[in-house]
Design a protein around this motif. Structure first.
Motif, PDB file in Angstrom:
ATOM      1  N   HIS A 176       0.869  -1.172   0.000  1.00 29.92           N
ATOM      2  CA  HIS A 176       0.000   0.000   0.000  1.00 29.92           C
ATOM      3  C   HIS A 176       0.908   1.225   0.000  1.00 29.92           C
ATOM      4  O   HIS A 176       1.652   1.459   0.955  1.00 29.92           O
ATOM      5  CB  HIS A 176      -0.912   0.000   1.236  1.00 29.92           C
ATOM      6  N   LEU A 177       0.857   2.001  -1.083  1.00 25.81           N
ATOM      7  CA  LEU A 177       1.716   3.173  -1.228  1.00 25.81           C
ATOM      8  C   LEU A 177       0.907   4.448  -1.043  1.00 25.81           C
ATOM      9  O   LEU A 177      -0.227   4.558  -1.549  1.00 25.81           O
ATOM     10  CB  LEU A 177       2.379   3.200  -2.613  1.00 25.81           C
ATOM     11  N   GLU A 178       1.476   5.370  -0.322  1.00 21.55           N
ATOM     12  CA  GLU A 178       0.866   6.692  -0.153  1.00 21.55           C
ATOM     13  C   GLU A 178       1.883   7.747  -0.563  1.00 21.55           C
ATOM     14  O   GLU A 178       3.013   7.758  -0.094  1.00 21.55           O
ATOM     15  CB  GLU A 178       0.432   6.915   1.294  1.00 21.55           C
ATOM     16  N   GLU A 179       1.430   8.646  -1.449  1.00 24.20           N
ATOM     17  CA  GLU A 179       2.301   9.709  -1.941  1.00 24.20           C
ATOM     18  C   GLU A 179       1.446  10.943  -2.230  1.00 24.20           C
ATOM     19  O   GLU A 179       0.508  10.891  -3.032  1.00 24.20           O
ATOM     20  CB  GLU A 179       3.029   9.266  -3.211  1.00 24.20           C
ATOM     21  N   ASN A 180       1.773  12.026  -1.550  1.00 22.05           N
ATOM     22  CA  ASN A 180       1.050  13.293  -1.730  1.00 22.05           C
ATOM     23  C   ASN A 180      -0.456  13.123  -1.558  1.00 22.05           C
ATOM     24  O   ASN A 180      -1.258  13.676  -2.316  1.00 22.05           O
ATOM     25  CB  ASN A 180       1.352  13.884  -3.109  1.00 22.05           C
ATOM     26  N   GLY A 181      -0.837  12.315  -0.584  1.00 22.14           N
ATOM     27  CA  GLY A 181      -2.258  12.125  -0.301  1.00 22.14           C
ATOM     28  C   GLY A 181      -2.933  11.079  -1.159  1.00 22.14           C
ATOM     29  O   GLY A 181      -4.092  10.733  -0.900  1.00 22.14           O
ATOM     30  N   ALA A 182      -2.258  10.582  -2.181  1.00 22.42           N
ATOM     31  CA  ALA A 182      -2.844   9.565  -3.049  1.00 22.42           C
ATOM     32  C   ALA A 182      -2.416   8.184  -2.564  1.00 22.42           C
ATOM     33  O   ALA A 182      -1.264   7.968  -2.207  1.00 22.42           O
ATOM     34  CB  ALA A 182      -2.407   9.772  -4.496  1.00 22.42           C
ATOM     35  N   ALA A 183      -3.369   7.240  -2.551  1.00 20.58           N
ATOM     36  CA  ALA A 183      -3.114   5.879  -2.080  1.00 20.58           C
ATOM     37  C   ALA A 183      -3.201   4.911  -3.253  1.00 20.58           C
ATOM     38  O   ALA A 183      -4.134   4.982  -4.067  1.00 20.58           O
ATOM     39  CB  ALA A 183      -4.104   5.492  -0.995  1.00 20.58           C
ATOM     40  N   LEU A 184      -2.227   4.017  -3.357  1.00 15.40           N
ATOM     41  CA  LEU A 184      -2.185   3.020  -4.416  1.00 15.40           C
ATOM     42  C   LEU A 184      -1.872   1.664  -3.805  1.00 15.40           C
ATOM     43  O   LEU A 184      -1.164   1.578  -2.802  1.00 15.40           O
ATOM     44  CB  LEU A 184      -1.120   3.371  -5.455  1.00 15.40           C
TER      45      LEU A 184
END
Length: 426
Positions: free
Chosen positions: A231-239
């Motif tokens: 689970h990746l989180e970057e600049n408020g976006a979750a992938l």
């Protein structure tokens, strides 16, 4: 100076350099790269590598980091310079020569070419025109002058070697850039744990959470595949992604590989105690994949015990201080009395071995491979040239070819036969 440049651009020098680079890469595969210096000293003290090199010598020769070593980068630089000089002194002039029209005036000049044929005919001028028409119809480029013409085909084949050299140079530049400017991180992560990647200012750039890790095993218990759900989180976006061996994740210049696995912790209950999650550590002196922990002595003074585990499915071997096997435990199984105290293992927590790489040279490497493939394809095209002169009741034809000369030697007589037949019908 000219002699030195000629030697440096010799194809044989390039072949020797390629062999040395290949041999170095093979050594880099045989010797682990990037480990702590002490590990090489310990590994090769009693058993030198190939019976020749001790740990100190491995470090002195920079065999622990071959691909970033001074001598390996020097070999790449030397090969790149050799390819540039070879292209400049050989391939570029060959391309220029193939694009330059050469005008032969006499049949005697044609007779000195690699392939030369003569056709007796009543009207040489008509035969010359028929041959010119046949070649034009087959895609040959023509240049006619009076009673003679020059034709060529496959000039693009001369571009192939230049592109192959260019692709090799791009590939080496990309590989060198990646070694010098790239970053690499190996991390064992247990499910539920997070790894934060920071940018240059110290802020969290990407947050990586391992949601789950799974080891696929065959019926005999041997591992077949490792899978990690991230689970990746970057600049408020979750992938969310799943990676496995040979199926990495590429995200904004970062490549995350499923590289290894380990055991992180064991959850057990001792007597009436609550569930205890205790960390496991690797014991390489006992085997390649052996994890365990030491439980301290009981209150009554009995000595400590050692728990040994090989995989997350168990069993858990329990040894006494003298190495005697006391009993076996299974994850989720019933409690077993060990030295008067019941012990029960609830579960074993595996850890995912992640390899994170940032390689800025990857685009150059891919571009180099693409250019090499195109160049290799073009190099298969034969560059052919034909000259024809009509003179004294004969049609004189000569030709040159840089590839598959036997086929070209058969093509010219067939062209002359076709020309003679067309001339008779005309």
């Amino acid at each position: 100076m000219g002699r030195f440049v000629a030697w440096l651009s010799d194809l044989r020098v390039a072949i020797v350099l390629l062999l040395l680079i290949a041999l170095s890469s093979a050594i880099g595969t045989a010797i682990p790269q990037g480990d702590a210096p002490r590990s090489y000293i310990e590994a090769y003290t009693d058993t030198p590598w190939l019976g020749l090199l001790h740990g100190e010598q491995v470090l002195q020769l920079q065999l622990d980091h071959i691909y970033s070593s001074v001598w390996f980068l020097a070999l790449l630089t030397w090969l790149g310079l050799t390819l540039i000089l070879c292209s400049w002194r050989r391939q570029w002039p060959a391309l220029q020569a193939a694009r330059t029209w050469i005008d032969y005036h006499t049949p005697r000049q044609l007779s000195k070419l690699t392939i030369a044929e003569s056709l007796s005919c009543a009207d040489p001028s008509s035969a010359l025109h028929s041959l010119s028409t046949t070649l034009s119809r087959r895609g040959w480029l023509m240049q006619s002058t009076g009673n003679r013409f020059a034709a060529r085909k496959g000039t693009a084949g001369r571009v192939g070697p230049l592109l192959v050299h260019t692709g090799l140079i791009l590939l080496m530049l990309g590989a060198t850039w990646g070694v010098l400017a790239g970053k690499r991180l190996e991390k064992f992560l247990a499910p539920g744990r997070t790894l934060n990647l920071l940018n240059r200012t110290g802020e969290v750039q990407v947050s990586i959470l391992l949601e789950a890790f799974q080891v696929d095993r065959d019926p005999t218990g041997r591992p077949e595949q490792f899978r990690s759900r991230l689970h990746l989180e970057e600049n408020g976006a979750a992938l969310e992604y799943e990676i496995s061996v040979n199926h990495p994740l590429r995200h904004r210049g970062i490549t995350i590989y499923q590289a290894d696995w380990s055991l992180a912790a064991i959850t057990l209950q001792i007597g009436r105690s609550p569930q205890l999650q205790l960390p496991l550590r690797n014991f390489p002196e006992l085997g390649n994949q052996i994890w365990g922990l030491i439980l301290p002595a009981w209150k009554d003074g009995d000595g400590p015990i050692f728990l040994s585990i090989e995989n997350e499915q168990g069993p858990i071997n329990i040894f006494d201080t003298d190495g005697t096997l006391l009993t076996l435990l299974w994850p989720g199984g019933p409690s077993v009395n060990v030295k008067g105290l019941p012990i029960r293992v609830s579960s074993i927590l595996p850890a995912s071995g992640l390899l994170l790489k940032r390689d800025p040279g990857v685009p150059l490497v891919y571009l180099g491979f693409a250019v090499m493939i195109v160049g290799g394809g073009l190099s298969l095209i034969a560059t052919r040239q034909i000259w024809a002169i009509a003179s004294d009741g004969q049609l004189h034809v000569g030709g040159l070819c840089n590839r598959n000369l036997a086929a070209f030697a058969n093509e010219i007589p067939n062209l002359l036969k076709e020309t003679a037949l067309a001339n008779q019908q005309g």
